[in-house]
Each structure stands twice: as C-alpha cells, then as structure tokens.
Design a protein around this motif. Structure first.
Motif, PDB file in Angstrom:
ATOM      1  N   SER A   1      37.678  39.071  45.716  1.00 26.68           N
ATOM      2  CA  SER A   1      37.865  40.130  46.708  1.00 26.68           C
ATOM      3  C   SER A   1      36.534  40.813  47.024  1.00 26.68           C
ATOM      4  O   SER A   1      36.264  41.159  48.177  1.00 26.68           O
ATOM      5  CB  SER A   1      38.872  41.166  46.183  1.00 26.68           C
ATOM      6  N   ALA A   2      35.708  40.998  45.992  1.00 24.63           N
ATOM      7  CA  ALA A   2      34.388  41.606  46.208  1.00 24.63           C
ATOM      8  C   ALA A   2      33.499  40.690  47.038  1.00 24.63           C
ATOM      9  O   ALA A   2      32.726  41.160  47.883  1.00 24.63           O
ATOM     10  CB  ALA A   2      33.732  41.909  44.863  1.00 24.63           C
TER      11      ALA A   2
ATOM     12  N   LYS B   1      34.893  46.631  42.576  1.00 24.23           N
ATOM     13  CA  LYS B   1      35.272  47.655  43.543  1.00 24.23           C
ATOM     14  C   LYS B   1      34.064  48.329  44.174  1.00 24.23           C
ATOM     15  O   LYS B   1      34.129  48.795  45.315  1.00 24.23           O
ATOM     16  CB  LYS B   1      36.174  48.695  42.872  1.00 24.23           C
TER      17      LYS B   1
ATOM     18  N   SER C   1      31.431  46.695  44.787  1.00 23.25           N
ATOM     19  CA  SER C   1      30.783  45.571  45.493  1.00 23.25           C
ATOM     20  C   SER C   1      29.541  45.030  44.787  1.00 23.25           C
ATOM     21  O   SER C   1      28.685  44.410  45.417  1.00 23.25           O
ATOM     22  CB  SER C   1      30.411  45.977  46.933  1.00 23.25           C
TER      23      SER C   1
ATOM     24  N   LYS D   1      34.598  41.126  50.570  1.00 23.62           N
ATOM     25  CA  LYS D   1      34.190  42.447  51.054  1.00 23.62           C
ATOM     26  C   LYS D   1      32.715  42.480  51.419  1.00 23.62           C
ATOM     27  O   LYS D   1      32.321  43.086  52.415  1.00 23.62           O
ATOM     28  CB  LYS D   1      34.494  43.494  49.977  1.00 23.62           C
ATOM     29  N   THR D   2      31.877  41.826  50.601  1.00 25.10           N
ATOM     30  CA  THR D   2      30.430  41.822  50.847  1.00 25.10           C
ATOM     31  C   THR D   2      30.007  40.647  51.724  1.00 25.10           C
ATOM     32  O   THR D   2      28.818  40.482  52.008  1.00 25.10           O
ATOM     33  CB  THR D   2      29.664  41.740  49.516  1.00 25.10           C
ATOM     34  N   GLN D   3      30.973  39.824  52.133  1.00 28.80           N
ATOM     35  CA  GLN D   3      30.730  38.636  52.955  1.00 28.80           C
ATOM     36  C   GLN D   3      29.786  37.650  52.268  1.00 28.80           C
ATOM     37  O   GLN D   3      29.031  36.925  52.925  1.00 28.80           O
ATOM     38  CB  GLN D   3      30.199  39.031  54.342  1.00 28.80           C
TER      39      GLN D   3
END
Length: 375
Positions: free
Chosen positions: A182-183, A151, A153, A186-188
């Motif tokens: 998912s992380a 969460k 990242s 989120k951080t690409q």
C-alpha cells in the motif's frame, strides 16, 4: 460463614453481570456494577480501559481502589490513548518507563504513536534501546514498526524492518506485506512494489488481500484492470474493486472497463464506494450513465451514494432536482443538510426559484436548517 458465603455468591453474580454487560457493549453500566460491588478483578478493569474513553482516569482509579495493575493494564491504557492522542502515549510511556520496560505490547503502542507523529528516527531508537537491554522484539513489535513506516510512506525503512524480522526467524504475515504494498502504491514506487510482490509470491503468501493491494502496481490502464480481476480465482476483497476503478479513472475515465468491473462487483454497503467511483467515471460520459451505475446498487444505496448522485445531478445541470430529493426520501434515506444546500443552489443557478422555495420548505418540514439565498 453463612454471611461470608452470601457475600461471595453476590460478588460472583456481580462478576457474571459485568461480563454479560460487556458482551452487550454496555460499558458504563458494567463499570457502575464493578464500583458498587468493589470488584477488584484486574482483567475486568483492563477490559473497561480498552473499551472506554477514560483510560487514564480508570488507570488511576485502579490504584485508588487497590486493584492490581498488571502488564496488560499498561498496554491497554497505551492502546486506548493511541487511538486519538499519540502524544499522550509517549507521555505515559515516559512517566511509567520502568513498568513498561519489558512489555513488548507497550513498545508496539509507542512505535505506532511515533509513526503517527512522523518520528521515524525515534522508532529506530526503540529497537536500539531494546537491543541494549537484551530484550528480543516479537512479531507484534516488528509488525507495528512496519505499519508505522508504511503509513508515513517510508517504504525503505519498512523493508529494513521486514528484513530484520526475517533474520530473527519470524515469518512476515500478509498484514505486513499489505502495509508495504500500500505504501508503494501511495508513493508511486511501482518498481519496488513489484519486487516486493514477487518476493511474496516466492514465499507463497499471496492471499486475496495481498493480491488486492498489488492491483494498482500491475494495472496501468482499464483493460489491464479488467484482466486482473478476471484472474481472481478466490473471493475478491471489497477494496479490490475500488483500486481497479481508480485505475480506470486514471485511464481517462475508461467507462467501458469500469462497467466491466462493476458488473462483477456485488452490490452491498461495503462496495458502495466502488460504485460511487463508477458514477463519477460514468458522469464524464453523461448523467444518465452515472444514474445507471447508481441503479446497479439496488437496495444497497446508502446516504453517501445518494449524495454523490445529487452532486452529479447538479454538476451536470440536470432538471427535476426536487423530484430527485423526494425520490431519495421515498427510498427511506434522509436528505442531509448538504444535500439540500447543493440542490437549492442548483435550482437558483437554473433560475428555478419555485423549486428552490419548495426544497426550502421540505427542509424545514424535516427540521433541517439550511438558510436561504432566495432573495
């Protein structure tokens, strides 16, 4: 003996009443019955702590009423506090460090609180502390650490915990993999995400939820998103549709691909956010296209979907704003104050002061105060 038996019977009935009230979600009444009858059942008190908003107060009340506080009591308090106030979790843990020392449920709550506060170094310290105390982390604690790092990242830290988990002969579950994937999205960090996904494939834990989380790692455009969805043989998690439509949005608002995905999306309240993404994508083509996507929701149109349509209607400077709000109310969905404000402002921008005044009157009829900029 008869009097004692009668008291015991009354207490037994009270306990059953508390359990029934709890099943119905009537926590305040359940607590009242417990107090009135002097019930000292620790499990029932722990349940009230977990369901209520006054965890600390109930914790202290248990002491005042001589109700035994067990390991579950402490973890229930910390879990309840963690939902809104991670700082209070850490304060409680400090105050009761001796009582929670061997309670891994409590340490999981501590780790999650630290994650919310971005105290990543402190999370590592928890594991060091437990190691020094010869306390072996369990699956729940490892999972909490992975969730906390993901969460915030910190993917590398989450993967390190995952490795430690495996080295402890504890098999990760899809939940841990979903957090890390998912992380990565989120951080690409797509290359790392694909590597993690391949690891999941080799461990044969590719659930629909895991596959859904991987969608944006493997789809760089709308056409790939359509093919990805077509490859699903199992039930598709609702969040998958949103992820794939975000791919379409990032692909220059690829309407053709978005419509292909929406045609396979079951219209329901859970998928309404996906249809709203589709409406936004379609609006770049025309308002009528956005309206067509909205109509695909059928009876699942909720207040958020209507608000989205109203905002698009006004943004694209369409006419008949008054009729649109009336249509919304006719469908059984009440207009929000913001809906009225957006619509009234739109009418004024279009120099439709009669429409703006009509909307103002409609808002007043509904008891909604929105103010006015008519004059």
């Amino acid at each position: 003996m008869q009097r004692g038996a009668a008291i015991e019977l009354t207490l037994s009935k009270a306990v059953q009443q508390v359990k029934e009230l709890g099943r119905r979600g009537n926590e305040m009444e359940a607590l009242r019955v417990m107090r009135d009858h002097g019930i000292k059942d620790t499990t029932l008190w722990n349940t009230r702590i977990g369901a209520g908003r006054t965890a600390l107060e109930l914790f202290e009340e248990m002491k005042e009423r001589n109700v035994e506080r067990d390991a579950r009591t402490y973890s229930s308090v910390m879990t309840a506090l963690g939902k809104k106030s991670p700082h209070r979790v850490l304060k409680f843990a400090t105050q009761h460090s001796k009582e929670i020392e061997n309670n891994l449920f409590c340490w999981s709550a501590v780790v999650l609180a630290m994650g919310k506060l971005s105290m990543d170094t402190s999370i590592h310290s928890v594991f060091d502390f437990l190691s020094n105390k010869k306390i072996t982390p369990d699956e729940g604690l490892y999972s909490s650490a992975i969730t906390a790092f993901s969460k915030s990242s910190h993917v590398t830290a989450a993967l390190k915990v995952l490795t430690n988990m495996e080295q402890a002969d504890i098999n990760p579950t899809p939940k841990e993999y979903v957090s890390i994937l998912s992380a990565c999205v989120k951080t690409q960090n797509f290359s790392l995400g694909r590597s993690v996904y391949n690891k999941i494939v080799s461990s044969k834990q590719v659930t629909p939820e895991v596959k859904s989380s991987a969608a944006r790692l493997f789809c760089s455009n709308g056409d790939e998103a359509v093919r990805f969805l077509a490859g699903f043989q199992e039930p598709v998690p609702n969040k998958t549709y949103e992820g794939l439509l975000l791919v379409c949005m990032n692909d220059g608002n690829n309407l053709q691909a978005a419509l292909a995905i929406l045609q396979r999306t079951p219209p329901c309240r859970a998928t309404a956010p996906a249809f709203m993404l589709g409406m936004n994508i379609a609006s770049h083509s025309s308002y009528s296209a956005a309206r067509s996507v909205f109509d695909m929701l059928g009876e699942a149109k909720d207040d958020k979907a209507w608000s989205c349509l109203i905002a698009l209607h006004c943004r694209e400077r369409q006419g008949n704003t008054v009729e649109l709000l009336k249509e919304m109310e006719k469908s059984g969905v009440r207009c929000t104050p913001n809906d009225f404000i957006v619509a009234i402002s739109h009418c004024e921008d279009m120099d439709d002061f009669i429409g703006a005044e009509e909307l103002q009157e409609l808002a007043e009829e509904r008891g909604v105060r929105v103010g006015s900029t008519l004059f």
